[in-house]
Enzyme design. Structure first.
Site, PDB file in Angstrom:
ATOM      1  N   PHE A  54     -12.952 -26.157 -77.117  1.00 48.61           N
ATOM      2  CA  PHE A  54     -13.920 -26.729 -78.400  1.00 48.61           C
ATOM      3  C   PHE A  54     -13.817 -25.817 -79.645  1.00 48.61           C
ATOM      4  O   PHE A  54     -14.720 -26.525 -80.735  1.00 48.61           O
ATOM      5  CB  PHE A  54     -15.255 -27.775 -77.564  1.00 48.61           C
ATOM      6  CG  PHE A  54     -16.315 -25.979 -77.486  1.00 48.61           C
ATOM      7  CD1 PHE A  54     -16.879 -26.203 -78.729  1.00 48.61           C
ATOM      8  CD2 PHE A  54     -15.716 -25.318 -75.934  1.00 48.61           C
ATOM      9  CE1 PHE A  54     -18.002 -24.919 -78.410  1.00 48.61           C
ATOM     10  CE2 PHE A  54     -16.827 -24.620 -76.285  1.00 48.61           C
ATOM     11  CZ  PHE A  54     -18.515 -24.479 -77.072  1.00 48.61           C
ATOM     12  N   LYS A  84      -2.620 -30.458 -76.291  1.00 46.64           N
ATOM     13  CA  LYS A  84      -3.751 -31.092 -76.083  1.00 46.64           C
ATOM     14  C   LYS A  84      -4.642 -30.686 -76.130  1.00 46.64           C
ATOM     15  O   LYS A  84      -5.295 -29.042 -75.753  1.00 46.64           O
ATOM     16  CB  LYS A  84      -3.591 -30.794 -74.131  1.00 46.64           C
ATOM     17  CG  LYS A  84      -4.014 -31.788 -73.178  1.00 46.64           C
ATOM     18  CD  LYS A  84      -5.339 -32.245 -73.896  1.00 46.64           C
ATOM     19  CE  LYS A  84      -6.863 -31.027 -73.450  1.00 46.64           C
ATOM     20  NZ  LYS A  84      -7.486 -31.176 -73.169  1.00 46.64           N
ATOM     21  N   GLU A  93     -11.798 -31.727 -75.294  1.00 44.26           N
ATOM     22  CA  GLU A  93     -11.766 -32.941 -74.858  1.00 44.26           C
ATOM     23  C   GLU A  93     -13.241 -33.240 -75.966  1.00 44.26           C
ATOM     24  O   GLU A  93     -13.792 -33.988 -76.335  1.00 44.26           O
ATOM     25  CB  GLU A  93     -11.987 -33.943 -73.624  1.00 44.26           C
ATOM     26  CG  GLU A  93     -12.830 -33.166 -73.274  1.00 44.26           C
ATOM     27  CD  GLU A  93     -12.238 -31.946 -72.371  1.00 44.26           C
ATOM     28  OE1 GLU A  93     -11.171 -31.130 -72.642  1.00 44.26           O
ATOM     29  OE2 GLU A  93     -12.399 -32.050 -70.805  1.00 44.26           O
ATOM     30  N   ARG A  94     -13.875 -31.917 -76.207  1.00 47.61           N
ATOM     31  CA  ARG A  94     -15.350 -32.120 -77.121  1.00 47.61           C
ATOM     32  C   ARG A  94     -15.181 -32.618 -78.151  1.00 47.61           C
ATOM     33  O   ARG A  94     -15.564 -33.227 -78.765  1.00 47.61           O
ATOM     34  CB  ARG A  94     -15.826 -31.081 -77.020  1.00 47.61           C
ATOM     35  CG  ARG A  94     -16.164 -30.224 -75.390  1.00 47.61           C
ATOM     36  CD  ARG A  94     -17.286 -29.799 -75.032  1.00 47.61           C
ATOM     37  NE  ARG A  94     -17.521 -29.821 -73.732  1.00 47.61           N
ATOM     38  CZ  ARG A  94     -16.834 -30.348 -72.522  1.00 47.61           C
ATOM     39  NH1 ARG A  94     -16.939 -31.295 -72.883  1.00 47.61           N
ATOM     40  NH2 ARG A  94     -16.533 -29.930 -71.351  1.00 47.61           N
ATOM     41  N   SER A 135     -11.388 -21.014 -71.709  1.00 45.14           N
ATOM     42  CA  SER A 135     -12.122 -19.602 -70.928  1.00 45.14           C
ATOM     43  C   SER A 135     -11.240 -19.262 -69.227  1.00 45.14           C
ATOM     44  O   SER A 135     -10.327 -19.623 -70.027  1.00 45.14           O
ATOM     45  CB  SER A 135     -13.683 -20.201 -69.995  1.00 45.14           C
ATOM     46  OG  SER A 135     -13.225 -21.169 -69.166  1.00 45.14           O
ATOM     47  N   CYS A 182     -14.521 -16.643 -80.259  1.00 45.06           N
ATOM     48  CA  CYS A 182     -14.409 -15.507 -78.811  1.00 45.06           C
ATOM     49  C   CYS A 182     -14.404 -14.319 -79.343  1.00 45.06           C
ATOM     50  O   CYS A 182     -14.096 -13.214 -78.633  1.00 45.06           O
ATOM     51  CB  CYS A 182     -12.887 -15.975 -78.856  1.00 45.06           C
ATOM     52  SG  CYS A 182     -12.101 -15.554 -80.235  1.00 45.06           S
TER      53      CYS A 182
HETATM   54  P1  NAD Z   1     -11.973 -24.328 -71.578  1.00 45.56           P
HETATM   55  O1  NAD Z   1     -11.928 -23.351 -70.537  1.00 45.56           O
HETATM   56  O2  NAD Z   1     -13.859 -24.959 -70.847  1.00 45.56           O
HETATM   57  O3  NAD Z   1     -11.332 -25.651 -72.163  1.00 45.56           O
HETATM   58  C1  NAD Z   1     -10.147 -24.547 -73.128  1.00 45.56           C
HETATM   59  C2  NAD Z   1      -9.054 -26.187 -72.155  1.00 45.56           C
HETATM   60  O4  NAD Z   1      -8.392 -26.291 -71.634  1.00 45.56           O
HETATM   61  C3  NAD Z   1      -9.585 -27.557 -72.670  1.00 45.56           C
HETATM   62  O5  NAD Z   1      -7.886 -28.008 -73.800  1.00 45.56           O
HETATM   63  C4  NAD Z   1      -9.553 -28.666 -71.711  1.00 45.56           C
HETATM   64  O6  NAD Z   1      -9.612 -29.760 -71.542  1.00 45.56           O
HETATM   65  C5  NAD Z   1      -8.790 -27.404 -71.035  1.00 45.56           C
HETATM   66  N1  NAD Z   1     -10.193 -27.491 -69.275  1.00 45.56           N
HETATM   67  C6  NAD Z   1     -10.902 -27.125 -69.075  1.00 45.56           C
HETATM   68  N2  NAD Z   1     -11.176 -27.424 -67.510  1.00 45.56           N
HETATM   69  C7  NAD Z   1      -9.896 -27.388 -67.270  1.00 45.56           C
HETATM   70  C8  NAD Z   1      -9.346 -27.383 -65.874  1.00 45.56           C
HETATM   71  N3  NAD Z   1     -10.305 -27.034 -64.233  1.00 45.56           N
HETATM   72  N4  NAD Z   1      -8.064 -27.342 -65.437  1.00 45.56           N
HETATM   73  C9  NAD Z   1      -7.494 -27.436 -66.621  1.00 45.56           C
HETATM   74  N5  NAD Z   1      -7.865 -27.663 -67.679  1.00 45.56           N
HETATM   75  C10 NAD Z   1      -8.893 -27.504 -68.177  1.00 45.56           C
HETATM   76  O7  NAD Z   1     -13.218 -23.499 -72.843  1.00 45.56           O
HETATM   77  P2  NAD Z   1     -13.774 -24.645 -73.679  1.00 45.56           P
HETATM   78  O8  NAD Z   1     -15.248 -23.879 -73.812  1.00 45.56           O
HETATM   79  O9  NAD Z   1     -12.861 -25.214 -74.821  1.00 45.56           O
HETATM   80  O10 NAD Z   1     -13.915 -22.604 -74.506  1.00 45.56           O
HETATM   81  C11 NAD Z   1     -14.994 -21.971 -75.262  1.00 45.56           C
HETATM   82  C12 NAD Z   1     -14.153 -21.072 -74.615  1.00 45.56           C
HETATM   83  O11 NAD Z   1     -12.898 -20.472 -74.850  1.00 45.56           O
HETATM   84  C13 NAD Z   1     -14.547 -19.451 -74.479  1.00 45.56           C
HETATM   85  O12 NAD Z   1     -14.135 -18.872 -73.130  1.00 45.56           O
HETATM   86  C14 NAD Z   1     -14.206 -18.857 -75.130  1.00 45.56           C
HETATM   87  O13 NAD Z   1     -14.257 -16.972 -75.287  1.00 45.56           O
HETATM   88  C15 NAD Z   1     -12.640 -19.025 -75.026  1.00 45.56           C
HETATM   89  N6  NAD Z   1     -11.671 -19.112 -76.709  1.00 45.56           N
HETATM   90  C16 NAD Z   1     -10.821 -17.210 -76.211  1.00 45.56           C
HETATM   91  C17 NAD Z   1     -10.133 -17.443 -77.986  1.00 45.56           C
HETATM   92  C18 NAD Z   1      -9.152 -16.048 -77.846  1.00 45.56           C
HETATM   93  O14 NAD Z   1      -8.903 -16.087 -78.778  1.00 45.56           O
HETATM   94  N7  NAD Z   1      -9.236 -15.055 -76.467  1.00 45.56           N
HETATM   95  C19 NAD Z   1     -10.045 -18.446 -78.664  1.00 45.56           C
HETATM   96  C20 NAD Z   1     -10.700 -19.760 -78.518  1.00 45.56           C
HETATM   97  C21 NAD Z   1     -11.839 -19.571 -77.264  1.00 45.56           C
END
Ligand code: NAD
Length: 509
Positions: free
Chosen positions: A163, A187, A190-191, A240, A295
């Site tokens: 998000f 994909k 969804e936020r 994450s 991140c």
């Molecule tokens: P998230 O992991 O909750 O979601 C990321 C994606 O995974 C979304 O598209 C979501 O729909 C999907 N997802 C969520 N739960 C899932 C599940 N149980 N099964 C399958 N798919 C699922 O992350 P977020 O809250 O959207 O973003 C924040 C996180 O992303 C933080 O931890 C941040 O550090 C990380 N991030 C890392 C980088 C990097 O380059 N390392 C960059 C941006 C964000």
């Protein structure tokens, strides 16, 4: 102040239905499942997002599969022309993309425009596709034998994005993947789905054939289908750590190439000789910018020796001047958090930090805000120790922890013992110390007097340890590597001097 998000739209305002974009057109969802989209600055529901079921994901993958062969055979000249057009359209529409980012993520408009600018860098890199896809050639590997290698596209690639950068992170992925001759199913989170939809519409407008880029919205159902779909050859994921690990393991087990970038806890080491004003300015913008939802945000300042008191004092002074408000207000320097639940979770961490013995120098829970937006003030915790929850967890909000150590060695050991290794920075006036740190820092991206060392688009981005799974980082040269596989050709041609008609070819070669 911490009202639960309203489930109702603003009275009289419509709640927009946000569709998928499949096979060149906007497609309303058919699964019957939806997820609310909020304006974090008001707390109001502004959109209803269709969450794809397996059949809808399959339709997107099938569209990309069908488009792949013709796209792979499209000349580099044509691909380049289309990519340049897309670049121009994104640039022309930067304000509208930024407006959508602010409306659904909450970040301030200037930050949102910065996100678009960083995304544009990746499109610009992809515009150089002919250069990136040059193969290698050895003549005369043996008598009459030449050996050369080319890089071939993989097929359908899926991208799953977080998000916090709803425009930039997709742009880390699909321009390079498509430049290489792949087709792509995105994909998004969804936020905040509206900015990725606009990017996909601009992509169509640039003239890319239908199916080269599809956008399918959804949650775990959609992700799981992409991870197991036999026609998806590779998966790029950013999000994450627990989900990145799951995506990496599941997609790899299904035989796919995977890169999964994950969470972070970025440390900024401040040596006693540092320019404290520069370090404090940097800490404030890197810890609290975008409400800490980056991140590469700095979440731990490691103050070495006598840097501690001066640094904490200078940061505290600056926090009182920070203007927190709606992202559309040009005076705001920090906006709300993305959801009410996330805001409440971050506030809970502040309470945990206090309970565990950290000194709460600035308490974000004390800040007062009008309305029902998902706002939280900034928090500064001092005397944090590595055993505390606030040190061990990724909070992903406007909370900066200060850990005090006596020596440089303790600082680099702290970084090394942390489970994450995304970014790290040092603030010092000593060139020798900085040079030492660039070798010692146990992280994939290192800044020297630069708090957020996000590489430019012609380098590659990625962390170490629990910040990334898979061996290839994202975008730039490593992106081209990830989205292609090598083919090596060995060719022998009979020497023409042996032909029956003598055309004067030399015979002694
Ligand atoms: P998230 O992991 O909750 O979601 C990321 C994606 O995974 C979304 O598209 C979501 O729909 C999907 N997802 C969520 N739960 C899932 C599940 N149980 N099964 C399958 N798919 C699922 O992350 P977020 O809250 O959207 O973003 C924040 C996180 O992303 C933080 O931890 C941040 O550090 C990380 N991030 C890392 C980088 C990097 O380059 N390392 C960059 C941006 C964000």
């Amino acid at each position: 102040m911490r009202a639960v998000a309203s489930e109702a739209p603003v009275s009289g305002a419509s709640v927009e239905e946000i569709p998928h974009l499949i096979d060149g057109g906007l497609r309303p969802g058919t699964s019957g499942r939806t997820s609310p989209v909020f304006d974090p600055a008001t707390g109001r529901r502004t959109g209803r997002l269709s969450l794809a079921d397996v059949a809808e994901v399959d339709a997107a993958v099938e569209s990309s599969r069908a488009a792949f062969e013709a796209w792979r055979e499209t000349s580099l000249a044509r691909r380049t022309k289309l990519m340049f057009r897309f670049r121009e359209l994104v640039d022309d529409n930067a304000e509208e993309i930024a407006r959508r980012l602010t409306a659904e993520h909450g970040k301030v408009l200037s930050d949102a425009l910065g996100e678009v600018a960083r995304g544009l860098e990746n499109i610009e890199f992809a515009c150089g596709l002919a250069e990136h896809l040059k193969g290698t050639y050895n003549e005369r590997a043996s008598s009459g034998v030449d050996v050369y290698s080319v890089r071939r596209p993989l097929g359908v690639v899926a991208g799953i994005t977080p998000f916090n950068f709803p425009a930039m992170v997709p742009l880390w992925m699909f321009p390079n993947a498509i430049a290489c001759g792949n087709t792509f199913v995105l994909k998004p989170s969804e936020r905040d789905p509206s900015a990725p939809n606009l990017l996909a519409e601009l992509f169509q407008e640039a003239g890319f054939p239908p199916g080269v880029l599809n956008v399918v919205h959804g949650d775990k159902v959609a992700v799981d289908r992409l991870l197991e779909h036999p026609d998806v050859q590779a998966v790029s994921f950013v999000g994450s750590t627990p989900i990145a690990r799951y995506v990496y393991e599941t997609a790899s087990a299904n035989g796919k190439r995977v890169q999964a970038l994950a969470g972070a806890k970025n440390h900024m080491v401040v040596l006693p000789d540092a320019d404290i004003d520069l370090a404090a300015d940097s800490a404030v913008s890197a810890a609290y910018g975008s409400a800490g939802e980056r991140c590469m945000a700095i979440s731990v300042a490691v103050a070495v020796g006598e840097a501690g008191d001066a640094l904490v004092g200078a940061i505290r002074e600056r926090t009182s001047a920070l203007r927190i408000g709606p992202g559309v207000d040009p005076d705001s320097e920090m906006g709300p958090l993305v959801t009410a639940e996330h805001r409440d979770r971050v506030a809970e961490y502040v309470a945990i930090g206090a309970d565990e013995g950290a000194t709460v120098v600035v308490d974000g829970r004390d800040a007062e805000f009008d309305g029902e937006g998902f706002f939280l003030g900034v928090t500064l915790l001092d005397h944090v120790t590595p055993d505390m929850t606030v040190y061990k967890d990724e909070i992903f909000g406007p909370v900066l922890s200060v850990v005090r150590v006596d020596t440089y060695r303790e600082a680099v050991d702290l970084l090394a013992s942390n489970r994450w290794g995304n970014g790290a920075a040092i603030f010092t006036r000593d060139g020798g110390a900085a040079r030492r740190f660039q070798e010692d820092a146990d992280a994939g991206m290192v800044g020297i007097n630069v708090p957020i060392p996000v590489p430019v688009g012609y380098h590659s981005f990625g962390g170490w340890k629990d910040s990334a799974f898979g061996d290839t980082t994202i975008y730039g040269p490593e992106g081209i590597h990830f989205y292609t596989r090598p083919k090596v050709l060995t060719a022998r041609w009979p020497d023409p001097s042996g032909s029956r008609v003598d055309l004067g070819f030399p015979t002694n070669r």
